[in-house]
Design a protein around this motif. Structure first.
Motif, short mmCIF file in Angstrom:
data_model
loop_
_atom_site.label_atom_id
_atom_site.label_comp_id
_atom_site.label_asym_id
_atom_site.label_seq_id
_atom_site.Cartn_x
_atom_site.Cartn_y
_atom_site.Cartn_z
N ILE A 95 0.87 -1.17 0.00
CA ILE A 95 0.00 0.00 0.00
C ILE A 95 0.91 1.23 0.00
N TRP A 96 0.63 2.17 -0.90
CA TRP A 96 1.42 3.39 -1.02
C TRP A 96 0.62 4.55 -0.43
N VAL A 97 1.27 5.32 0.43
CA VAL A 97 0.62 6.45 1.09
C VAL A 97 1.44 7.71 0.83
N LEU A 98 0.78 8.74 0.29
CA LEU A 98 1.42 10.03 0.06
C LEU A 98 1.54 10.77 1.38
N ILE A 99 2.73 11.23 1.71
CA ILE A 99 2.97 11.98 2.94
C ILE A 99 2.37 13.38 2.78
N SER A 100 1.54 13.75 3.72
CA SER A 100 0.90 15.07 3.69
C SER A 100 1.96 16.17 3.79
N ASP A 101 1.66 17.31 3.21
CA ASP A 101 2.57 18.45 3.27
C ASP A 101 2.82 18.93 4.70
N ASP A 102 1.90 18.62 5.63
CA ASP A 102 2.10 19.05 7.01
C ASP A 102 2.48 17.89 7.94
N ASP A 103 3.03 16.82 7.36
CA ASP A 103 3.52 15.68 8.15
C ASP A 103 4.92 15.35 7.67
N SER A 104 5.51 14.32 8.24
CA SER A 104 6.87 13.94 7.82
C SER A 104 7.04 12.43 7.89
N ALA A 105 7.95 11.93 7.07
CA ALA A 105 8.28 10.51 7.10
C ALA A 105 8.82 10.13 8.47
N ASP A 106 9.64 10.97 9.07
CA ASP A 106 10.20 10.66 10.39
C ASP A 106 9.11 10.49 11.44
N ARG A 107 8.11 11.37 11.44
CA ARG A 107 7.03 11.25 12.42
C ARG A 107 6.21 9.98 12.19
N ILE A 108 5.88 9.72 10.92
CA ILE A 108 5.09 8.53 10.59
C ILE A 108 5.85 7.26 10.96
N LEU A 109 7.11 7.16 10.54
CA LEU A 109 7.90 5.96 10.83
C LEU A 109 8.10 5.78 12.33
N GLY A 110 8.37 6.86 13.05
CA GLY A 110 8.56 6.78 14.49
C GLY A 110 7.30 6.30 15.21
N THR A 111 6.15 6.83 14.79
CA THR A 111 4.89 6.40 15.40
C THR A 111 4.61 4.94 15.07
N ALA A 112 4.80 4.57 13.82
CA ALA A 112 4.56 3.17 13.41
C ALA A 112 5.46 2.22 14.20
N GLU A 113 6.74 2.54 14.32
CA GLU A 113 7.66 1.68 15.07
C GLU A 113 7.27 1.60 16.55
N ALA A 114 6.89 2.72 17.14
CA ALA A 114 6.49 2.73 18.55
C ALA A 114 5.26 1.86 18.79
N LEU A 115 4.45 1.67 17.75
CA LEU A 115 3.23 0.86 17.86
C LEU A 115 3.44 -0.57 17.37
N GLY A 116 4.70 -0.96 17.12
CA GLY A 116 4.99 -2.35 16.78
C GLY A 116 5.34 -2.64 15.34
N ALA A 117 5.41 -1.63 14.48
CA ALA A 117 5.79 -1.85 13.09
C ALA A 117 7.30 -2.08 12.98
N THR A 118 7.70 -2.65 11.86
CA THR A 118 9.11 -2.89 11.56
C THR A 118 9.53 -2.00 10.41
N LEU A 119 10.57 -1.22 10.59
CA LEU A 119 11.10 -0.39 9.51
C LEU A 119 11.75 -1.29 8.48
N LEU A 120 11.34 -1.16 7.22
CA LEU A 120 11.94 -1.96 6.14
C LEU A 120 13.09 -1.21 5.47
N TRP A 121 12.89 0.06 5.16
CA TRP A 121 13.92 0.92 4.61
C TRP A 121 13.42 2.36 4.62
N LYS A 122 14.38 3.27 4.52
CA LYS A 122 14.00 4.68 4.44
C LYS A 122 15.05 5.44 3.65
N ASN A 123 14.71 6.69 3.36
CA ASN A 123 15.64 7.59 2.69
C ASN A 123 16.12 7.07 1.34
#
Length: 163
Positions: A95-123
């Motif tokens: 699933i592809w999600v467009l990052i909102s202009d008022d959000d950030s990849a860092d915030r999304i990834l950090g929240t997802a990881e804190a809730l149990g997600a696994t980072l696959l890759w970034k940047n």
């Protein structure tokens, strides 16, 4: 056929749709619309697709469904059918999600990881579609790819991989 068939929905499997709905509400700020609670959750991102001038079009953003893997509804059999577990091996839809202009990849990834997600890759920068992307696997095994607009003259950070 004069018109193409229209994609209207994509569903993710979960063994706990209530928890998955809460996860996506926190990670992306989407409305968690349980229909019914714990069986099927419709994630409503809100807003509308934008016109070239930046104003809202009449087309609402796509919704995402989360279904209970043990008994995927709708189905003609009230008790559902096999398989009843989550797919954990091999490739599956992303699933592809467009990052909102008022959000950030860092915030999304950090929240997802804190809730149990696994980072696959970034940047990572993908020149073919001129976008920055990052990915995580949610606690139920679904892969989410984040897309950030790179703009007309992208300045790719030196720590980004490229293709």
């Amino acid at each position: 056929m004069t018109k193409p068939n229209t994609l209207i929905f994509v569903d993710l499997a979960s063994d706990d749709p209530s928890a998955a709905g809460a996860f996506y509400a926190q990670v992306f700020g989407w409305e968690n619309d349980a229909r019914p609670e714990g069986v099927y959750h419709r994630m409503v991102p809100g807003g509308f697709f934008k016109k070239p001038d930046g104003t809202d079009s009449e087309i609402g953003n796509l919704h995402l469904g989360i279904f209970k893997a043990a008994n995927a509804r709708p189905h003609p059999e009230p008790e559902g059918v096999e398989p009843r577990g989550l797919s954990t091996e091999g490739r599956k839809p992303r699933i592809w999600v467009l990052i909102s202009d008022d959000d950030s990849a860092d915030r999304i990834l950090g929240t997802a990881e804190a809730l149990g997600a696994t980072l696959l890759w970034k940047n990572h920068y993908w020149k073919e579609f001129n976008g920055y992307n990052h990915a995580f696997r949610d606690p139920w095994g679904n892969e989410i790819v984040l897309w950030g607009k790179a703009g007309p003259d992208p300045q790719i950070p030196t720590d980004y991989t490229r293709e």
